[in-house]
Design a protein around this motif. Structure first.
Motif, PDB file in Angstrom:
ATOM      1  N   ASN A  56      14.108  -2.638   7.634  1.00 20.44           N
ATOM      2  CA  ASN A  56      15.322  -2.103   8.271  1.00 20.44           C
ATOM      3  C   ASN A  56      15.132  -1.838   9.770  1.00 20.44           C
ATOM      4  OD1 ASN A  56      16.804  -2.009   5.784  1.00 20.44           O
ATOM      5  ND2 ASN A  56      15.702  -0.113   5.256  1.00 20.44           N
ATOM      6  N   GLY A  57      14.236  -2.605  10.375  1.00 19.11           N
ATOM      7  CA  GLY A  57      14.009  -2.446  11.805  1.00 19.11           C
ATOM      8  C   GLY A  57      13.204  -1.228  12.185  1.00 19.11           C
ATOM      9  N   LEU A  58      12.630  -0.513  11.210  1.00 20.18           N
ATOM     10  CA  LEU A  58      11.856   0.700  11.486  1.00 20.18           C
ATOM     11  C   LEU A  58      10.379   0.380  11.655  1.00 20.18           C
ATOM     12  CD1 LEU A  58      13.514   3.086   8.860  1.00 20.18           C
ATOM     13  CD2 LEU A  58      14.069   2.856  11.304  1.00 20.18           C
ATOM     14  N   ARG A  59       9.669   1.165  12.451  1.00 21.22           N
ATOM     15  CA  ARG A  59       8.230   1.020  12.636  1.00 21.22           C
ATOM     16  C   ARG A  59       7.513   1.342  11.339  1.00 21.22           C
ATOM     17  NH1 ARG A  59       6.301   4.893  15.469  1.00 21.22           N
ATOM     18  NH2 ARG A  59       4.536   3.926  16.527  1.00 21.22           N
ATOM     19  N   PHE A  60       6.403   0.616  11.104  1.00 17.74           N
ATOM     20  CA  PHE A  60       5.570   0.910   9.946  1.00 17.74           C
ATOM     21  C   PHE A  60       4.118   0.592  10.290  1.00 17.74           C
ATOM     22  CE2 PHE A  60       7.144  -3.404   9.477  1.00 17.74           C
ATOM     23  CZ  PHE A  60       6.016  -4.147   9.115  1.00 17.74           C
ATOM     24  N   PRO A  61       3.144   1.148   9.571  1.00 17.79           N
ATOM     25  CA  PRO A  61       1.728   0.939   9.902  1.00 17.79           C
ATOM     26  C   PRO A  61       1.334  -0.533   9.773  1.00 17.79           C
ATOM     27  CG  PRO A  61       1.993   2.797   8.411  1.00 17.79           C
ATOM     28  CD  PRO A  61       3.310   2.098   8.455  1.00 17.79           C
ATOM     29  N   ALA A  62       0.486  -0.974  10.673  1.00 17.77           N
ATOM     30  CA  ALA A  62      -0.053  -2.330  10.594  1.00 17.77           C
ATOM     31  C   ALA A  62      -0.945  -2.457   9.360  1.00 17.77           C
ATOM     32  CB  ALA A  62      -0.836  -2.664  11.852  1.00 17.77           C
ATOM     33  N   ASP A  63      -1.169  -3.701   8.914  1.00 14.22           N
ATOM     34  CA  ASP A  63      -1.887  -3.920   7.655  1.00 14.22           C
ATOM     35  C   ASP A  63      -3.284  -3.319   7.665  1.00 14.22           C
ATOM     36  OD1 ASP A  63       0.283  -5.218   6.606  1.00 14.22           O
ATOM     37  OD2 ASP A  63      -0.451  -7.227   7.043  1.00 14.22           O
ATOM     38  N   PHE A  64      -3.980  -3.367   8.787  1.00 18.44           N
ATOM     39  CA  PHE A  64      -5.340  -2.836   8.837  1.00 18.44           C
ATOM     40  C   PHE A  64      -5.428  -1.625   9.754  1.00 18.44           C
ATOM     41  CE2 PHE A  64      -6.058  -6.912   6.926  1.00 18.44           C
ATOM     42  CZ  PHE A  64      -7.072  -6.645   6.017  1.00 18.44           C
ATOM     43  N   ASP A  65      -4.426  -0.789   9.653  1.00 18.81           N
ATOM     44  CA  ASP A  65      -4.433   0.495  10.350  1.00 18.81           C
ATOM     45  C   ASP A  65      -5.290   1.480   9.559  1.00 18.81           C
ATOM     46  OD1 ASP A  65      -3.598   2.722  11.977  1.00 18.81           O
ATOM     47  OD2 ASP A  65      -2.223   3.251  10.353  1.00 18.81           O
ATOM     48  N   ARG A  66      -6.365   1.923  10.155  1.00 17.67           N
ATOM     49  CA  ARG A  66      -7.248   2.908   9.520  1.00 17.67           C
ATOM     50  C   ARG A  66      -7.443   4.069  10.483  1.00 17.67           C
ATOM     51  NH1 ARG A  66     -10.072   0.357   5.169  1.00 17.67           N
ATOM     52  NH2 ARG A  66     -10.101  -1.921   5.302  1.00 17.67           N
ATOM     53  N   ARG A  67      -7.277   5.283   9.993  1.00 14.36           N
ATOM     54  CA  ARG A  67      -7.419   6.446  10.871  1.00 14.36           C
ATOM     55  C   ARG A  67      -8.861   6.660  11.318  1.00 14.36           C
ATOM     56  NH1 ARG A  67      -3.232   5.595  11.424  1.00 14.36           N
ATOM     57  NH2 ARG A  67      -1.303   6.770  11.029  1.00 14.36           N
ATOM     58  N   ILE A 123      -0.939  -0.444   2.087  1.00 13.15           N
ATOM     59  CA  ILE A 123      -0.390  -1.549   1.308  1.00 13.15           C
ATOM     60  C   ILE A 123       1.005  -1.134   0.854  1.00 13.15           C
ATOM     61  CG2 ILE A 123      -2.625  -2.430   0.539  1.00 13.15           C
ATOM     62  CD1 ILE A 123      -2.169  -1.048  -2.128  1.00 13.15           C
ATOM     63  N   THR A 124       1.771  -2.072   0.349  1.00  2.77           N
ATOM     64  CA  THR A 124       3.143  -1.800  -0.068  1.00  2.77           C
ATOM     65  C   THR A 124       3.233  -1.721  -1.586  1.00  2.77           C
ATOM     66  OG1 THR A 124       3.988  -2.974   1.877  1.00  2.77           O
ATOM     67  CG2 THR A 124       5.522  -2.586   0.071  1.00  2.77           C
ATOM     68  N   LEU A 125       3.756  -0.607  -2.094  1.00  2.39           N
ATOM     69  CA  LEU A 125       3.959  -0.406  -3.530  1.00  2.39           C
ATOM     70  C   LEU A 125       5.391   0.035  -3.786  1.00  2.39           C
ATOM     71  CD1 LEU A 125       0.712   1.490  -4.618  1.00  2.39           C
ATOM     72  CD2 LEU A 125       1.213  -0.937  -4.867  1.00  2.39           C
ATOM     73  N   ASN A 137       3.607   1.687   2.419  1.00  6.71           N
ATOM     74  CA  ASN A 137       3.893   3.087   2.091  1.00  6.71           C
ATOM     75  C   ASN A 137       2.789   3.768   1.296  1.00  6.71           C
ATOM     76  OD1 ASN A 137       4.181   1.700  -0.295  1.00  6.71           O
ATOM     77  ND2 ASN A 137       6.374   2.124  -0.538  1.00  6.71           N
ATOM     78  N   PHE A 138       1.675   3.063   1.058  1.00  5.76           N
ATOM     79  CA  PHE A 138       0.584   3.647   0.260  1.00  5.76           C
ATOM     80  C   PHE A 138      -0.741   3.260   0.894  1.00  5.76           C
ATOM     81  CE2 PHE A 138      -2.610   3.221  -3.109  1.00  5.76           C
ATOM     82  CZ  PHE A 138      -2.545   4.473  -3.692  1.00  5.76           C
ATOM     83  N   ARG A 139      -1.690   4.189   0.889  1.00  4.06           N
ATOM     84  CA  ARG A 139      -3.007   3.916   1.467  1.00  4.06           C
ATOM     85  C   ARG A 139      -4.067   3.801   0.375  1.00  4.06           C
ATOM     86  NH1 ARG A 139      -3.868   3.885   6.899  1.00  4.06           N
ATOM     87  NH2 ARG A 139      -2.015   4.450   8.116  1.00  4.06           N
ATOM     88  N   THR A 140      -4.922   2.812   0.537  1.00  2.00           N
ATOM     89  CA  THR A 140      -5.984   2.589  -0.427  1.00  2.00           C
ATOM     90  C   THR A 140      -7.039   3.681  -0.314  1.00  2.00           C
ATOM     91  OG1 THR A 140      -7.259   1.204   1.102  1.00  2.00           O
ATOM     92  CG2 THR A 140      -5.588   0.117  -0.247  1.00  2.00           C
ATOM     93  N   GLU A 141      -7.965   3.694  -1.253  1.00  2.00           N
ATOM     94  CA  GLU A 141      -9.021   4.696  -1.216  1.00  2.00           C
ATOM     95  C   GLU A 141     -10.027   4.391  -0.102  1.00  2.00           C
ATOM     96  OE1 GLU A 141     -12.395   3.688  -4.306  1.00  2.00           O
ATOM     97  OE2 GLU A 141     -10.448   3.471  -5.291  1.00  2.00           O
ATOM     98  N   ASN A 142     -10.800   5.384   0.255  1.00  4.39           N
ATOM     99  CA  ASN A 142     -11.793   5.235   1.323  1.00  4.39           C
ATOM    100  C   ASN A 142     -12.882   4.231   0.929  1.00  4.39           C
ATOM    101  OD1 ASN A 142     -10.418   7.167   2.789  1.00  4.39           O
ATOM    102  ND2 ASN A 142     -11.691   8.850   2.050  1.00  4.39           N
ATOM    103  N   TYR A 143     -13.463   3.643   1.951  1.00  7.74           N
ATOM    104  CA  TYR A 143     -14.500   2.624   1.761  1.00  7.74           C
ATOM    105  C   TYR A 143     -15.781   3.129   2.423  1.00  7.74           C
ATOM    106  CZ  TYR A 143     -16.817  -1.965   2.308  1.00  7.74           C
ATOM    107  OH  TYR A 143     -17.694  -3.011   2.265  1.00  7.74           O
TER     108      TYR A 143
END
Length: 775
Positions: free
Chosen positions: A627-638, A667-669, A702-708
Motif C-alpha cells: 500500500n505504498g508504506l515503508r517496510f523493513p528490507a529483507d536483510f534488515d538486522r538490528r 519475513i512475511t507471514l 511483519n515477522f522476525r526470525t529467531e536470532n542466529y
C-alpha cells in the motif's frame, strides 16, 4: 561552478610554478624474498611530517622540502625500515622490506599513518588474517571474512551474500585486477570464486568513496592478485574432504618476469557416484583457475596479464530401458585483464588497463526416447559481457598533496534471453538470442591533502551513460574531511553520491545462478544514492589496537524488487515468450538506512584479530507494494556482532576462532488464513470437504526470525622440513551445533487443524580435515 573550477585551476598552476622548491622521491616497495611489490606500505618523513602509502602496484611518490633527510617504511608483517636520503634532489628510491614472523611492537610512524589517512569506510584485512579465519569444510574464503566486518550483513546461513549498509547484494562493485566480477560465488554462495592463495591485497570501501571508484551504490571490493615469486619456484598443494587446490609460482627470468597459477576443484560428484544406483545420478562440482604473468619491461614500465576461469555444474541423469533424461544448471565466470604501469619523470604514475568480464548461467534438459530414437532438447541461457578500458594517473606535485585523475569507458553486452528448443517428436526447432547494448564512461579527479592536524580528500566524478539512443550525464561529488586531535586520534566526515547503471533481477537472498542482469533504461531508471558518514579513529599504542567508530545515513532511489505475483522464470520449455517486458514484472522504489559501527582491530602479534559490532536499520518503499508504506528490507538486522581471534601458540601450533551473532531478519507471514471448502469430494460424495486456504497479510516483512549465532574453530599443526612445510588443519564449523534457521515454511498440522511455522536448518556440527604441503 565556474568559480570553483577557476579557483581549482589557479591553485594547481600556482603549485606547479612553485614545485621547483621541492624534491620528489619515488619508487617501488618490494618483499625482499619474493620481489613482489607491496601495496599499502606507509611511507613517512619525520623531518616534515609528510606521508603517503604505496598504491596497488607497490608504487609511492612523495614530494618533500630539500631539508628532508630520512624516510621510514612500515607494513604489517614486515620489519620497519629507515632509509637516509643521499642528497636533496629528485631521485628514484626502491626499497625492500624483510618479513618478520611476529611483530609485537608497532612504530609511531605506522600509528600516525593509520589515523592521518583522509579515508572513511575503508576496511583492509591482511591476507594472513583472512587465511586464519575458520571456514566451512576448511575452504578459506575472502568473502566470508568480509562478512565479519561491521556494516556488512550476511545472507542465509553459510552463504556468501553481502548486504552493506542497507544495500542489496547487486550493489557491490567487486573488482579482481581491474576486471569486474558479476557473480562471486560457487555452490549457491557457500564458497566464493576467490582462491586466497592467489590474492595479495583486499580493500573494501563502505562509504566515503574516492572519486576513482563508481558504478555501484553500497560498496567497492578491490582485490589484487599476487604477481608471482621472481626469485624461486614456490608452491602449495592442499587436500580436503570436499576439494583440493594447488598453487605454483616462480620466475620465468629471474628479476624480470614471473608467473602464478592457482586452481581448485571439488569432488562432490565423485564422492556421491558410488552411493547412487546406475540408473539415477545427481552430481555437482566447481572448478576455478587463476593465472597471472608479470614482466618488467624496464625500470619504468611493467606489464601484467591475468585471468580467472571458473565453472559450476549441477546435473541429474535418469536412465531407464525406454527413456533417458539428462538435465542441469550451470554458470561460469571469465575474467581477463592486461595492464601496463608506467613511471614518468616528475613522479607521475600511469596505469592503463584493458579488461574483459563475462558471466553466463542457464539450465538445460535433454530427453531421449530410446524406442523412437527421438529427443526433446531445451537449453536456456542468460549472461552479460563487459569490455572496459581505463587510465589512472597519480601525481604528487608538492608536499602534502596527492592528485589522482583518469577515466574509464565500458561497453556492456546484455543477453537476457538465449534459448534453443529441438523437439523431434513434432519436427520443431527454434532458437533465439536477445541482445542489448549499453555504453558507460566516467572521468574523475581527486585531491588528497594531509598537513598538520587537517586532512581531506575532495573529488568529482562525471558519469555518462548511453543506451537505446538516450544519454544521461550525472556529476558525483565525493568529499572526506578530517581533523587530528593528536597523532593517535582523529575525527572525519564524508559525503558521497553514487549512480548504478545495471540492475539485478533476483528472487533470492543470495547470488544464485538464476539471477538476471539488465541495463538501466528509460523504463528501469538508474539507481542513485547519497551517503553521509561521521567517524572517529583511535590508536591504542600499547596493545597495538585500532579503534574505528562510524555512523552513517544513506538514501537510495530506483531500487528494484519483484511485483506481487511476478513469476521468476518468464518462459517454459513449451512456450518461450518472444516479447518479455521486464519492467512489467518489477517495481522501482526507494530505501533508507542508518546505523552505527564499531571495529577493534589488532593486525599483528601472536594474538591478533578483531571485534565488530553494528546497530543498523534499513527500510524500503514501493508505490505498488504494501500500500505504498515503508517496510523493513529483507536483510534488515538490528544487531550484528562478531569476534575473530588467531593465536600463534608456537611456530608449530596455531588456534583460531570466530563467533558471530545476528538478530533475526524480517519475513512475511499471514495474520489469518481462511479455509476454503467444496461441496463434493473426489468420489462424488456430498458434504463440505477442505480444499485450500487464503492468506491475509497485514503488511510486508511483519515477522522476525529467531536470532542466529555460531562458533567456528580451527587448529593448525605445522611441521617444518628442510625444503617444505607440512600443515594439518582441523576445522570445526558450528562447534556447539546451534540449529540456526536457513528458511521457514508454513505447513498444515492435520492433528490440530492449525497452520504451523517450521524452521529448516542446514549445517549442524561439521568437522573437516585439510592437509597442506608448501614448498
Amino acid at each position: 561552478m565556474k568559480r570553483f573550477w577557476s579557483v581549482l585551476l589557479l591553485s594547481f598552476l600556482c603549485c606547479v610554478a612553485t614545485a621547483q622548491e621541492f624534491i620528489t622521491i619515488q619508487g617501488f616497495v618490494r618483499d625482499s624474498l619474493s620481489r613482489e611489490t607491496l601495496p599499502g606500505v606507509h611511507v613517512y618523513a619525520h623531518d616534515t611530517q609528510t606521508g603517503t602509502i604505496t598504491n596497488s602496484y607497490g608504487f609511492y611518490s612523495i614530494t618533500l622540502p630539500p631539508e628532508a633527510t630520512q624516510l621510514v617504511f612500515s607494513f604489517v608483517g614486515f620489519g620497519t625500515r629507515m632509509v637516509s636520503l643521499p642528497e636533496p634532489k629528485n631521485q628514484r628510491l626502491d626499497v625492500k622490506l624483510y618479513p618478520s614472523l611476529y611483530l609485537e611492537e608497532v612504530t609511531v610512524v605506522s600509528e600516525r599513518s593509520q589515523v592521518a589517512l583522509p579515508t572513511m569506510g575503508l576496511m583492509r584485512i591482511p591476507i594472513t588474517q583472512i587465511e586464519n579465519v575458520p571456514a566451512i569444510m576448511g575452504e578459506r574464503d575472502v568473502m566470508k571474512a568480509l562478512q565479519l566486518l561491521p556494516g556488512v550483513q550476511r545472507g542465509a546461513q553459510a552463504t556468501g551474500g553481502l548486504f552493506v549498509r542497507g544495500g542489496g547484494h547487486d550493489q557491490n562493485l567487486i573488482i579482481l585486477d581491474d576486471a569486474k566480477v558479476y557473480n562471486a560465488n560457487h555452490l549457491f554462495g557457500f564458497f566464493s570464486v576467490f582462491n586466497s592463495n592467489a590474492i595479495k591485497d583486499v580493500k573494501m570501501w563502505k562509504g566515503g568513496f574516492p572519486a576513482r571508484y563508481g558504478g555501484r551504490l553500497s560498496s567497492v571490493i578491490d582485490i589484487t592478485m599476487r604477481d608471482g615469486n621472481m626469485q624461486e619456484i614456490d608452491g602449495e598443494v592442499g587436500i580436503g574432504l570436499i576439494a583440493s587446490r594447488f598453487t605454483l609460482e616462480g620466475p620465468l627470468k629471474r628479476d624480470r618476469s614471473s608467473f602464478l597459477i592457482a586452481g581448485r576443484r571439488t569432488y562432490f560428484d565423485l564422492l556421491l557416484t558410488p552411493l547412487m544406483p546406475d540408473y539415477a545420478r545427481v552430481g555437482y562440482y566447481f572448478y576455478d583457475l587463476n593465472a597471472k604473468f608479470n614482466y618488467v619491461l624496464n625500470d619504468n614500465n611493467r606489464l601484467f596479464i591475468s585471468g580467472f576461469f571458473g565453472r559450476n555444474n549441477l546435473y541429474t541423469s535418469y536412465d531407464e530401458p525406454f527413456e533417458k533424461v539428462v538435465g542441469g544448471l550451470n554458470w561460469h565466470n571469465t575474467l581477463l585483464s592486461a595492464r601496463l604501469s608506467t613511471v614518468l619523470p616528475g613522479g607521475l604514475f600511469v596505469n592503463n588497463a584493458l579488461t574483459f568480464s563475462q558471466y553466463q548461467t542457464g539450465y538445460y534438459t535433454n530427453q531421449l526416447d530410446k524406442l523412437l530414437s527421438k529427443r526433446f532438447l531445451f537449453d536456456y541461457q542468460t549472461g552479460i559481457r563487459d569490455y572496459s578500458f581505463k587510465s589512472d594517473f597519480l601525481f604528487n606535485p608538492w608536499p602534502h598533496h596527492t592528485f589522482r585523475f583518469g577515466g574509464i569507458a565500458t561497453a556492456r553486452e546484455f543477453r537476457p534471453r538465449m534459448f534453443e528448443i529441438t523437439n523431434e517428436f513434432i519436427n520443431q526447432h527454434r532458437s533465439e538470442i536477445k541482445r542489448q547494448w549499453s555504453f558507460e564512461s566516467s572521468l574523475y579527479i581527486e585531491n588528497e591533502f594531509v598537513r598538520g592536524s587537517w586532512m581531506y580528500n575532495i573529488g568529482l566524478r562525471l558519469s555518462h551513460y548511453h543506451t537505446m539512443n538516450r544519454n544521461w550525464l550525472n556529476p558525483e561529488p565525493r568529499i572526506t574531511l578530517g581533523y587530528m586531535f593528536s597523532p593517535l586520534s582523529s575525527i572525519k566526515v564524508s559525503y558521497s553520491v553514487m549512480n548504478q547503471r545495471v540492475h539485478l533481477l533476483s528472487s533470492t537472498g543470495g547470488m544464485l545462478p538464476t539471477d538476471l542482469w539488465l541495463p538501466a533504461t528509460p523504463d528501469l531508471l538508474s539507481q542513485h544514492s547519497r551517503q553521509f558518514s561521521l567517524g572517529w579513529n583511535k590508536r591504542l599504542e600499547r596493545p597495538g589496537i585500532d579503534i574505528t567508530l562510524e555512523a552513517y545515513y544513506k538514501e537510495s532511489e530506483n531500487i528494484l524488487t519483484y511485483r506481487d505475483g511476478a513469476h521468476f522464470f518468464f518462459i517454459d520449455e513449451q512456450n518461450p515468450s518472444p516479447d518479455i517486458v521486464w519492467a512489467d514484472n518489477v517495481a522501482q522504489g526507494s530505501s533508507d538506512g542508518f546505523g552505527v559501527e564499531l571495529l577493534l582491530h589488532r593486525k599483528e602479534g601472536r594474538l591478533n584479530g578483531w571485534f565488530s559490532y553494528t546497530w543498523s536499520q534499513a527500510n524500503v518503499r514501493f508505490d505498488e507494494i504494501n500500500n505504498g508504506l515503508r517496510f523493513p528490507a529483507d536483510f534488515d538486522r538490528r544487531h550484528n556482532l562478531s569476534l575473530t581471534l588467531a593465536w600463534n601458540v608456537s611456530p608449530r601450533f596455531q588456534v583460531s576462532s570466530s563467533w558471530v551473532f545476528m538478530s533475526g531478519h524480517p519475513i512475511t507471514l499471514p495474520f489469518h488464513t481462511s479455509r476454503i471448502y467444496r461441496p463434493f469430494d473426489f468420489e462424488g460424495q456430498r458434504g463440505l470437504q477442505p480444499w485450500g486456504g487464503v492468506d491475509y497479510i497485514s503488511h510486508r516483512n511483519n515477522f522476525r526470525t529467531e536470532n542466529y549465532h555460531r562458533l567456528d574453530l580451527s587448529f593448525r599443526f605445522i611441521r617444518q622440513r628442510r625444503r617444505s612445510e607440512r600443515i594439518w588443519e582441523i576445522g570445526i564449523y558450528n562447534a556447539y551445533s546451534r540449529m540456526n534457521p536457513f528458511s521457514y515454511t508454513l505447513d498444515y498440522d492435520f492433528e490440530t487443524g492449525r497452520r504451523v511455522l517450521r524452521k529448516t536448518t542446514l549445517f549442524p556440527f561439521i568437522p573437516s580435515v585439510t592437509y597442506l604441503v608448501r614448498f
